[in-house]
Each structure stands twice: as structure tokens, then as C-alpha cells.
Design an enzyme around this catalytic site. Structure first.
Site, PDB file in Angstrom:
ATOM      1  N   SER A 161       0.937  -1.094   0.029  1.00  0.00           N
ATOM      2  CA  SER A 161      -0.064  -0.076   0.183  1.00  0.00           C
ATOM      3  C   SER A 161       0.837   1.276   0.045  1.00  0.00           C
ATOM      4  CB  SER A 161      -0.886   0.108   1.378  1.00  0.00           C
ATOM      5  OG  SER A 161      -0.149   0.051   2.398  1.00  0.00           O
ATOM      6  N   CYS A 206      -3.511  -5.164  -8.061  1.00  0.00           N
ATOM      7  CA  CYS A 206      -2.834  -3.697  -8.072  1.00  0.00           C
ATOM      8  C   CYS A 206      -2.898  -3.245  -9.729  1.00  0.00           C
ATOM      9  CB  CYS A 206      -1.471  -3.479  -7.947  1.00  0.00           C
ATOM     10  SG  CYS A 206      -0.305  -4.426  -9.105  1.00  0.00           S
TER      11      CYS A 206
HETATM   12  P1  NAD Z   1       0.024  -3.554   2.911  1.00  0.00           P
HETATM   13  O1  NAD Z   1       0.761  -2.223   2.844  1.00  0.00           O
HETATM   14  O2  NAD Z   1      -1.082  -3.351   4.007  1.00  0.00           O
HETATM   15  O3  NAD Z   1       1.186  -4.714   3.449  1.00  0.00           O
HETATM   16  C1  NAD Z   1       2.254  -4.898   2.689  1.00  0.00           C
HETATM   17  C2  NAD Z   1       3.428  -5.035   3.638  1.00  0.00           C
HETATM   18  O4  NAD Z   1       3.606  -3.921   4.346  1.00  0.00           O
HETATM   19  C3  NAD Z   1       3.239  -6.174   4.709  1.00  0.00           C
HETATM   20  O5  NAD Z   1       4.350  -7.144   4.566  1.00  0.00           O
HETATM   21  C4  NAD Z   1       2.819  -5.384   5.963  1.00  0.00           C
HETATM   22  O6  NAD Z   1       3.286  -6.156   6.950  1.00  0.00           O
HETATM   23  C5  NAD Z   1       3.638  -4.396   5.889  1.00  0.00           C
HETATM   24  N1  NAD Z   1       2.840  -3.029   6.400  1.00  0.00           N
HETATM   25  C6  NAD Z   1       1.557  -2.630   6.172  1.00  0.00           C
HETATM   26  N2  NAD Z   1       1.307  -1.614   6.960  1.00  0.00           N
HETATM   27  C7  NAD Z   1       2.382  -1.096   7.310  1.00  0.00           C
HETATM   28  C8  NAD Z   1       2.719   0.149   7.802  1.00  0.00           C
HETATM   29  N3  NAD Z   1       2.084   0.916   8.155  1.00  0.00           N
HETATM   30  N4  NAD Z   1       4.135   0.103   8.262  1.00  0.00           N
HETATM   31  C9  NAD Z   1       5.040  -0.693   7.812  1.00  0.00           C
HETATM   32  N5  NAD Z   1       4.808  -1.827   7.063  1.00  0.00           N
HETATM   33  C10 NAD Z   1       3.477  -1.883   6.874  1.00  0.00           C
HETATM   34  O7  NAD Z   1      -0.567  -3.944   1.661  1.00  0.00           O
HETATM   35  P2  NAD Z   1      -1.652  -5.154   1.455  1.00  0.00           P
HETATM   36  O8  NAD Z   1      -2.689  -4.752   1.929  1.00  0.00           O
HETATM   37  O9  NAD Z   1      -1.024  -6.156   1.756  1.00  0.00           O
HETATM   38  O10 NAD Z   1      -1.144  -5.030  -0.351  1.00  0.00           O
HETATM   39  C11 NAD Z   1      -2.617  -4.326  -1.122  1.00  0.00           C
HETATM   40  C12 NAD Z   1      -1.652  -2.953  -1.448  1.00  0.00           C
HETATM   41  O11 NAD Z   1      -0.672  -3.489  -2.430  1.00  0.00           O
HETATM   42  C13 NAD Z   1      -2.694  -2.479  -2.491  1.00  0.00           C
HETATM   43  O12 NAD Z   1      -2.628  -1.136  -2.329  1.00  0.00           O
HETATM   44  C14 NAD Z   1      -2.070  -2.570  -3.910  1.00  0.00           C
HETATM   45  O13 NAD Z   1      -2.576  -1.723  -4.973  1.00  0.00           O
HETATM   46  C15 NAD Z   1      -0.760  -2.822  -3.665  1.00  0.00           C
HETATM   47  N6  NAD Z   1      -0.131  -3.525  -4.423  1.00  0.00           N
HETATM   48  C16 NAD Z   1       1.042  -2.987  -5.436  1.00  0.00           C
HETATM   49  C17 NAD Z   1       1.336  -3.699  -6.411  1.00  0.00           C
HETATM   50  C18 NAD Z   1       2.503  -3.057  -7.457  1.00  0.00           C
HETATM   51  O14 NAD Z   1       3.096  -3.554  -8.092  1.00  0.00           O
HETATM   52  N7  NAD Z   1       2.186  -1.779  -7.690  1.00  0.00           N
HETATM   53  C19 NAD Z   1       1.311  -5.269  -6.400  1.00  0.00           C
HETATM   54  C20 NAD Z   1       0.432  -5.611  -5.468  1.00  0.00           C
HETATM   55  C21 NAD Z   1      -0.077  -4.817  -4.402  1.00  0.00           C
END
Ligand code: NAD
Length: 520
Positions: free
Chosen positions: A248, A303
Site C-alpha cells: 500500500s 494492483c
Molecule cells: P500493505 O501495505 O498493508 O502490506 C504490505 C506489507 O507492508 C506487509 O508485509 C505488511 O506487514 C507491511 N505493512 C503494512 N502496513 C505497514 C505500515 N503502516 N508500516 C510498515 N509496514 C507495513 O499492503 P497489502 O494490503 O498487503 O496489499 C495491498 C496493496 O498493495 C494495494 O494498495 C495494492 O495496490 C498494492 N499492490 C501494489 C502492487 C504493485 O506492483 N504496484 C502489487 C500488488 C499490490
């Protein structure tokens, strides 16, 4: 090692507040080639999104465990970087073979933890395998450059050399593909500390098991688990030279800020709002089917989901036609035959999508199809949301401004292609986009003028294969080198440039030169 041995039952020692030992499987860590039980007292539940039952617990690894993983990766780097490139290539070939052989087994685990359909989960693994297959060309991919004779008897050549320990931080929505994107790092001669999403750890553990079987030496690939503390460890640990992140915006910006301020390379793939622009000369049936598949597949949790449609001119009436097609999709558990849309990842994610749909209605959008009341027989507690279509959406509405990340398609209108291009380019994200038309000139104009980093022409989800790179941009990406392909190899390597003089005799050098060499 059998998958069973990657888990262990909960014991009283680890859950002292519980009266009886739980049989919930606990996910292990991989440190220095050993699948280990964590000593943590902080366990995070992993749910089956079709039932919301707890199916495993994942440890928030202790600081000492994370340090051990990093130390093991540092120690392994000393020999892995000097291991011949053919040996590294052979490990990638073996991993590729094992992944192919275990594709369905990994897919089944993904469906259980993440919810997507089995067919979609097979695709998740396959798109990751393709990156490993491309990494099998590592001897060619890592070639440097040479210029002989830059001056008399003087040659210059550059090597691509590995960085050291790299860190990977993954999201929930592609439990196999994204960790496999990041394992290109190993082929480049780096070692890794991987942190999978705490919501879907099992696919990474299965891949880790296969990596050990493929012959990666101990310490080359390590897996830690956890949430924010594990992320911050990867950002702060001085041994970790580069961080690959997908997830995210909130987490991505945090990791970018913290990682780069610690002097690390960071590649950060983040959120998106991908627009499909529909011109009235498009093939209507093919276009509508493409939109429905790309908006609602994987419950919109991709995504590159095509979550936003701009209907141009006479195509503005097509929104109604989407409803009939969307209604044909079946919402059910991902492992039930015939399912098109599985559950969303969590009750919170579902509620957030519900709220954004409601905000759209309150702000003046028209709800053509409401998937918020879907029930699935036999699964009363799943995170269900059916296909939902909002039309007459405007760019100031919250349902347009936010990434919904659910099975919701928002439809906007434009009178001309120029107006549509202006609208798409004004959006803060730039992951992907697609135009649907039968006009080559219109398609070319769109391709040239649109700012998004990945463009489809009559292709709804234009994710490039691994010999290209995943080139999201604007608010969807922070960094200089994208994931996989040549850009990925550049991210995981640094250049060393050698200038070398060899001549038979130096009798003509009569005096030391003190001026800047001009290399004539
Ligand atoms: P997320 O950001 O909640 O989690 C991703 C990782 O970050 C996890 O390992 C989590 O433990 C960690 N994390 C989460 N919140 C955090 C914070 N506040 N501080 C530090 N670490 C943190 O994402 P998600 O919900 O697992 O995935 C969905 C998101 O990922 C969507 O926004 C989607 O668009 C994006 N995404 C992007 C791509 C791309 O290539 N652009 C691909 C897949 C997913």
C-alpha cells in the site's frame, strides 16, 4: 522436508494464558538454512477469508531472531557472491523445476489463505515462475560493458556485481508471484531476508522449502515474519543494502523514507487506480467482457485491476450493458468449482469497500449493481462482496479518489478522447491503463500521451512479462529501478568500472604527469 514440518502445534510454553494447548499450526522462520520455531510471545492469526476461521499463527519474530537472519545472510554473502554464476544459474533452474512440479500445491495454499480461485492462484504462481525462468539467463543478464582502446593501450570495462544482503517486504494479494519477483536478487549473487505478508505466509514458506531443496546454500535465503517491527528491522539493519517493497501507499512511503534515509536502495511498488478508456468504435462484446474480468477478477484485489472506466461519447450508454455480464459471475469459496470471485481478504477490507460504495451513492453516483448483500451458502462468515458497479461517478468523489481494492467498478464519462486522457493523467497514480478501440491512430495517440507506466491496447491488464519490467509510475512507484527484467537486475547489482593499461614497455614515459589525464 514435508510441508507439515514447517509448522508446529502451539504449546503451553508459548501461550501461557491458554488453558489448553491449541492445535493451530504455527508458521516457522527460516534462518541459516534451518526451519525454526520462533521464541516470540506475539503470534498473529492467519484466517481463511471464506470462513474467517484461524488456520495458522504467524510469529512476530523477535529482534534477536531477525538479527540472526540478517547475520546469516551476511555470512552467506561472503561465499555466495564468489560462487560461480553457473552454479547460481543451476540453483535457479532447479528452483524453476521444483516450482513447476509444486505449482498446484502452492496454489491450493494460496486459495486457503488469500481466498482467490484455484485457477487464479495457479496464475499467481505461474507469473512468479516466469520471473525465475527469466533469471535462469543470469549469465547474460549480468554482462557488463567494455570499450577497448579508450586511449593508447588503455581499456575500460564494467562489471555488474551484487550488493550484499537485500530485504523483501510483500503484500497479501500475490502470495507467490511477488516473493518470486524478489528472488531475482539471489541469481544476481545477493543474499536475502524476506518478510512475507503476515496474512499469507504459507506460499513463501513452501517456496523457501523448495529453495533449500534446489541447493541454495544455508543463509542465502532467510524468512522472517511479523508486521511493523519486522518492516522497520529491514529498513534499519545496516547489513541490508537494498529493499524491495510491494504494498500500500502508506507502508510504501514509510519504507521509502526510512530505507533511503538509512542510505539504502529502495524500490517501492504501491497502490493504483487503473483506468480503462472505452471509445465507441471498440468491439463491444470483447470490451465489455474484458472490463468485467479485469474489474472483478480476484475480487478486485489486484494492483492492476481495471477498477475505473471512462466511457467516451456514444460508449457512455455501455455501463448498463456491464450489469448483465457482471451478474453472471459466481461468488463463492475459491476452491469451489465454478467460482469466479472469491472472498475479500478481511472483514475490515470488505467494510471499507462497502463504505466507499455508500459514499459514492451519497455523493451522487448511480448504483447500477450492488454486491453488498451477497450471501454464500455454506459460508455464512466469509468476507463476501459481489460485483458492484457505480456510474455517473465524478473525480471529486471518494469512490474515485481512493483505491477501493474490492470488486467495485466505477464508471465516468468523457465526450472526447482528449478529455479522457486529461482525466486519466490528472489521477495521482500511474500503475496501468488500457484503451479499447478499433482505431490504430487513437490507440497510438493514447499510448503516447498517457502518463501511466503500463499501457494496454485492447488488453485490460497489461502486466509485462519478465523480459520487460513492471513499470508502474507516478504515485504507484518510488525508486529508480523497477521490478524484474533488466531494471530488476540493475536494482540488485552495482557497477564496478575498471580502467586498465597494459603495454610492453614504458620507455617513453620520461616524467610524472600531474595534470588531469585527457586519455588521448
Ligand atoms: P500493505 O501495505 O498493508 O502490506 C504490505 C506489507 O507492508 C506487509 O508485509 C505488511 O506487514 C507491511 N505493512 C503494512 N502496513 C505497514 C505500515 N503502516 N508500516 C510498515 N509496514 C507495513 O499492503 P497489502 O494490503 O498487503 O496489499 C495491498 C496493496 O498493495 C494495494 O494498495 C495494492 O495496490 C498494492 N499492490 C501494489 C502492487 C504493485 O506492483 N504496484 C502489487 C500488488 C499490490
Amino acid at each position: 522436508m514435508a510441508l507439515r514440518s514447517l509448522f508446529r502445534p502451539t504449546t503451553l510454553r508459548h501461550l501461557s494464558a491458554m488453558r489448553f494447548a491449541s492445535t493451530t499450526p504455527r508458521v516457522k522462520l527460516l534462518i541459516n538454512g534451518e526451519f525454526r520455531d520462533s521464541e516470540t510471545s506475539n503470534w498473529i492469526p492467519v484466517h481463511n477469508p471464506a470462513t474467517n476461521e484461524v488456520i495458522a499463527e504467524v510469529p512476530a519474530a523477535t529482534q534477536a531472531e531477525m538479527q540472526e537472519a540478517s547475520d546469516a545472510a551476511s555470512a552467506a554473502f561472503a561465499t555466495w557472491k564468489d560462487t560461480s554464476i553457473l552454479t547460481r544459474q543451476a540453483c535457479m533452474f532447479k528452483l524453476q523445476h521444483l516450482l513447476r512440479a509444486n505449482q498446484s500445491r502452492i496454489a491450493a495454499a494460496i486459495t486457503k489463505e488469500q481466498g482467490k480461485t484455484l485457477a487464479d492462484a495457479e496464475g499467481d504462481v505461474l507469473r512468479g515462475i516466469q520471473v525465475i525462468e527469466h533469471a535462469c539467463s543470469i549469465p547474460t543478464l549480468m554482462m557488463g560493458e567494455t570499450v577497448p582502446g579508450v586511449a593508447k593501450d588503455l581499456d575500460t570495462y564494467s562489471y555488474r556485481i551484487p550488493l550484499g544482503v537485500t530485504g523483501g517486504i510483500c503484500p497479501f494479494n500475490f502470495p507467490a508471484m511477488i516473493p518470486l519477483w524478489m528472488m531475482l536478487s539471489l541469481a544476481c549473487g545477493n543474499t536475502m531476508v524476506m518478510k512475507p505478508s503476515e496474512r499469507v505466509p504459507t506460499a513463501t514458506m513452501m517456496i523457501a522449502e523448495l529453495a533449500m531443496e534446489a541447493g541454495f546454500p544455508k543463509g542465502v535465503f532467510n524468512v522472517i515474519h511479523g508486521a511493523h517491527d519486522a518492516v522497520n528491522f529491514v529498513c534499519d539493519d545496516p547489513a541490508i543494502r537494498a529493499i524491495s517493497f510491494v504494498g500500500s501507499d502508506q507502508a510504501g512511503k514509510h519504507i521509502w523514507d526510512r530505507g533511503t534515509s538509512n542510505g539504502k536502495r529502495v524500490q517501492s511498488n504501491m497502490g493504483a487506480k487503473n483506468h480503462g478508456v472505452i471509445l465507441p468504435d471498440a468491439n463491444k462484446t470483447a470490451t465489455l467482457n474484458a472490463l468485467v474480468g479485469a474489474a472483478f477478477g480476484a475480487a478486485g484485489q489486484r494492483c492492476m485491476a481495471l477498477s475505473t472506466v471512462v466511457l467516451v461519447g456514444e460508449a457512455q450508454s455501455w455501463a448498463e450493458d456491464l450489469v448483465g455480464l457482471a451478474k453472471q459471475l459466481t461468488v463463492n469459496a475459491g476452491d469451489v468449482a465454478g467460482t469466479d470471485i472469491g472472498p475479500m481478504i478481511s472483514p475490515q477490507a470488505k467494510q471499507r469497500a462497502f463504505d466507499l460504495v455508500e459514499s459514492g451513492v451519497q455523493q451522487g453516483a448511480r448504483l447500477l449493481l450492488d454486491g453488498r448483500d451477497v450471501q454464500v451458502e455454506g459460508y455464512p462468515n466469509g468476507n463476501w462482496m459481489g460485483p458492484t458497479i457505480l456510474t455517473d461517478v465524478t473525480t471529486d468523489m471518494d469512490c474515485y479518489q481512493q483505491e477501493i481494492f474490492g470488486p467495485v467498478l466505477v464508471c465516468l464519462h468523457a465526450d472526447t478522447i482528449d478529455e479522457a486522457i486529461k482525466l486519466v493523467n490528472a489521477n495521482r497514480w500511474g500503475n496501468g491503463t488500457a484503451i479499447f478501440t478499433n482505431s490504430g491512430a487513437a490507440a497510438r495517440k493514447y499510448t503516447m500521451e498517457i502518463e501511466s507506466g503500463q499501457v494496454g491496447v485492447n488488453v485490460p491488464i497489461p502486466v509485462p512479462l519478465p523480459f520487460f519490467s513492471f513499470t508502474g509510475n507516478k504515485g504507484s512507484f518510488l525508486g529508480d529501478c523497477n521490478f524484474y527484467g533488466k531494471a530488476g537486475v540493475n536494482f540488485y547489482t552495482q557497477l564496478k568500472t575498471v580502467t586498465s593499461l597494459w603495454r610492453d614497455a614504458d620507455a617513453d614515459v620520461l616524467k610524472a604527469a600531474t595534470a588531469m589525464p585527457t586519455m588521448k
